[in-house]
Design an enzyme around this catalytic site. Sequence first.
Site, mmCIF file in Angstrom:
data_model
loop_
_atom_site.group_PDB
_atom_site.id
_atom_site.type_symbol
_atom_site.label_atom_id
_atom_site.label_comp_id
_atom_site.label_asym_id
_atom_site.label_seq_id
_atom_site.Cartn_x
_atom_site.Cartn_y
_atom_site.Cartn_z
ATOM 1 N N ARG A 154 0.811 -1.218 0.000
ATOM 2 C CA ARG A 154 0.000 0.000 0.000
ATOM 3 C C ARG A 154 0.843 1.265 0.000
ATOM 4 O O ARG A 154 0.627 2.175 -0.809
ATOM 5 C CB ARG A 154 -0.952 -0.016 1.207
ATOM 6 C CG ARG A 154 -2.045 -1.073 1.099
ATOM 7 C CD ARG A 154 -2.903 -1.116 2.339
ATOM 8 N NE ARG A 154 -2.157 -1.518 3.520
ATOM 9 C CZ ARG A 154 -2.706 -1.815 4.691
ATOM 10 N NH1 ARG A 154 -4.013 -1.725 4.847
ATOM 11 N NH2 ARG A 154 -1.976 -2.182 5.711
ATOM 12 N N ILE A 155 1.818 1.345 0.907
ATOM 13 C CA ILE A 155 2.649 2.546 0.970
ATOM 14 C C ILE A 155 3.671 2.546 -0.160
ATOM 15 O O ILE A 155 3.937 3.582 -0.781
ATOM 16 C CB ILE A 155 3.336 2.659 2.339
ATOM 17 C CG1 ILE A 155 2.288 2.804 3.447
ATOM 18 C CG2 ILE A 155 4.296 3.843 2.370
ATOM 19 C CD1 ILE A 155 2.865 2.861 4.848
ATOM 20 N N ARG A 236 10.162 -0.365 9.739
ATOM 21 C CA ARG A 236 10.583 -0.891 11.036
ATOM 22 C C ARG A 236 12.088 -1.072 11.035
ATOM 23 O O ARG A 236 12.669 -1.542 10.049
ATOM 24 C CB ARG A 236 9.903 -2.244 11.348
ATOM 25 C CG ARG A 236 8.411 -2.155 11.632
ATOM 26 C CD ARG A 236 8.116 -1.416 12.923
ATOM 27 N NE ARG A 236 6.697 -1.394 13.258
ATOM 28 C CZ ARG A 236 5.835 -0.469 12.876
ATOM 29 N NH1 ARG A 236 6.250 0.531 12.104
ATOM 30 N NH2 ARG A 236 4.576 -0.523 13.241
ATOM 31 N N ASP A 260 13.269 6.739 10.256
ATOM 32 C CA ASP A 260 12.240 7.250 11.167
ATOM 33 C C ASP A 260 11.953 6.242 12.275
ATOM 34 O O ASP A 260 11.086 6.482 13.101
ATOM 35 C CB ASP A 260 10.953 7.546 10.370
ATOM 36 C CG ASP A 260 9.883 8.235 11.198
ATOM 37 O OD1 ASP A 260 10.217 9.195 11.915
ATOM 38 O OD2 ASP A 260 8.710 7.811 11.119
ATOM 39 N N GLU A 265 12.437 2.193 21.152
ATOM 40 C CA GLU A 265 11.862 3.541 21.141
ATOM 41 C C GLU A 265 11.141 3.806 22.452
ATOM 42 O O GLU A 265 10.622 2.862 23.059
ATOM 43 C CB GLU A 265 10.887 3.684 19.964
ATOM 44 C CG GLU A 265 11.546 3.545 18.611
ATOM 45 C CD GLU A 265 10.566 3.673 17.452
ATOM 46 O OE1 GLU A 265 11.017 3.651 16.292
ATOM 47 O OE2 GLU A 265 9.339 3.775 17.703
ATOM 48 N N HIS A 285 10.202 8.664 14.703
ATOM 49 C CA HIS A 285 9.030 7.853 14.377
ATOM 50 C C HIS A 285 7.772 8.724 14.272
ATOM 51 O O HIS A 285 6.764 8.482 14.956
ATOM 52 C CB HIS A 285 8.821 6.739 15.394
ATOM 53 C CG HIS A 285 8.040 5.585 14.829
ATOM 54 N ND1 HIS A 285 8.102 4.311 15.340
ATOM 55 C CD2 HIS A 285 7.175 5.512 13.777
ATOM 56 C CE1 HIS A 285 7.314 3.504 14.634
ATOM 57 N NE2 HIS A 285 6.737 4.214 13.680
ATOM 58 N N GLY A 287 6.220 9.150 11.243
ATOM 59 C CA GLY A 287 5.577 8.852 9.970
ATOM 60 C C GLY A 287 4.067 8.967 10.003
ATOM 61 O O GLY A 287 3.457 9.553 9.106
#
Length: 326
Positions: A154-155, A236, A260, A265, A285, A287
Amino acid sequence: MKVTILDDYQNVIRSLDCFSKLKGHEVTVWNDHSKDVDVLAERLKDTEALVLIRERTPIRAPLIARLPKLRLISHHSVYPHIDLDACTQHGVLLCTSLHPGQPSHATAELTWGLIIAAMRHIPQEVAALKAGRWQSTVGSGLRGKTLGIFSYGRIGAVIAGYGKAFGMKVLVWGREGSLERARADGYATAPSKEAFFETCDVISLHLRLIDATRGIVTAADLARMKPTSLIVNTSRAGLIAPGVLEAALKAGRPGMAAVDVFEEEPVLGGNHPLLKLDNALCTPHIGYVERNGYERIFGNIFDQITAYASGEPINMVNPEALKTAK
């Protein structure tokens, strides 16, 4: 219901229009972050409905066992950080919207922003100008260069469209299904993984992190990249084998990286090897962190809470938990 929201780093949740959906519920919002089970058990001891922001806090069996009042986890997207079996055993219902067929345009836009910023050295030029210097570097344009899409989902499909609009040649690599989708949309596919890494000027990773993809980008892959090339990871951190990106950037292949996402985290205190490298552009992160997206995401999350409170839960992952609820 007593609702707790964890990890609202920017203290933004209460400012969203959709927050009004929780009117009538007792809401507690935590802005700092903790993975400590004792700390979380104390914070959540009275919580009936827990709101998680993506995968920021793991919810595992040792914690779930200490939350006797917890009845609902309302979430958005995938849930590898949640122990579903423990939830079911303790009568905790997980509700999550998996947004089928919807790409994250916010993530795609950030990805493209990182590509332009890295290739044109925008952060370095901004810093130099503030320090009193004028035109310190010579960047590279995108037109005519080859954009590599690792996994055409999709992305990845959205990023391929951006590349085409900027006059780039688009080359795709991934599993056979990914390659078939790319060909159907008119994009070229690489003959091999080796050729993909050797050919592309910009490579953007768009894979899910599962056992089969963990560490799928190896030191050998990165060593094949051009010294002028850029690798971008807004998916990721675990897609790249541990430690190899830092070593590759120091060796000069690829010449740049934009990331990102990180193994652990949040990254606080500037404590990460990539942050010490001039050829690494890093963001925290962000996005998916965009106001309209937050309205949509938390609108769904809060709808799940109100549906549960009315006795008609939606988007249930483990409906059998209703039978074991105390």
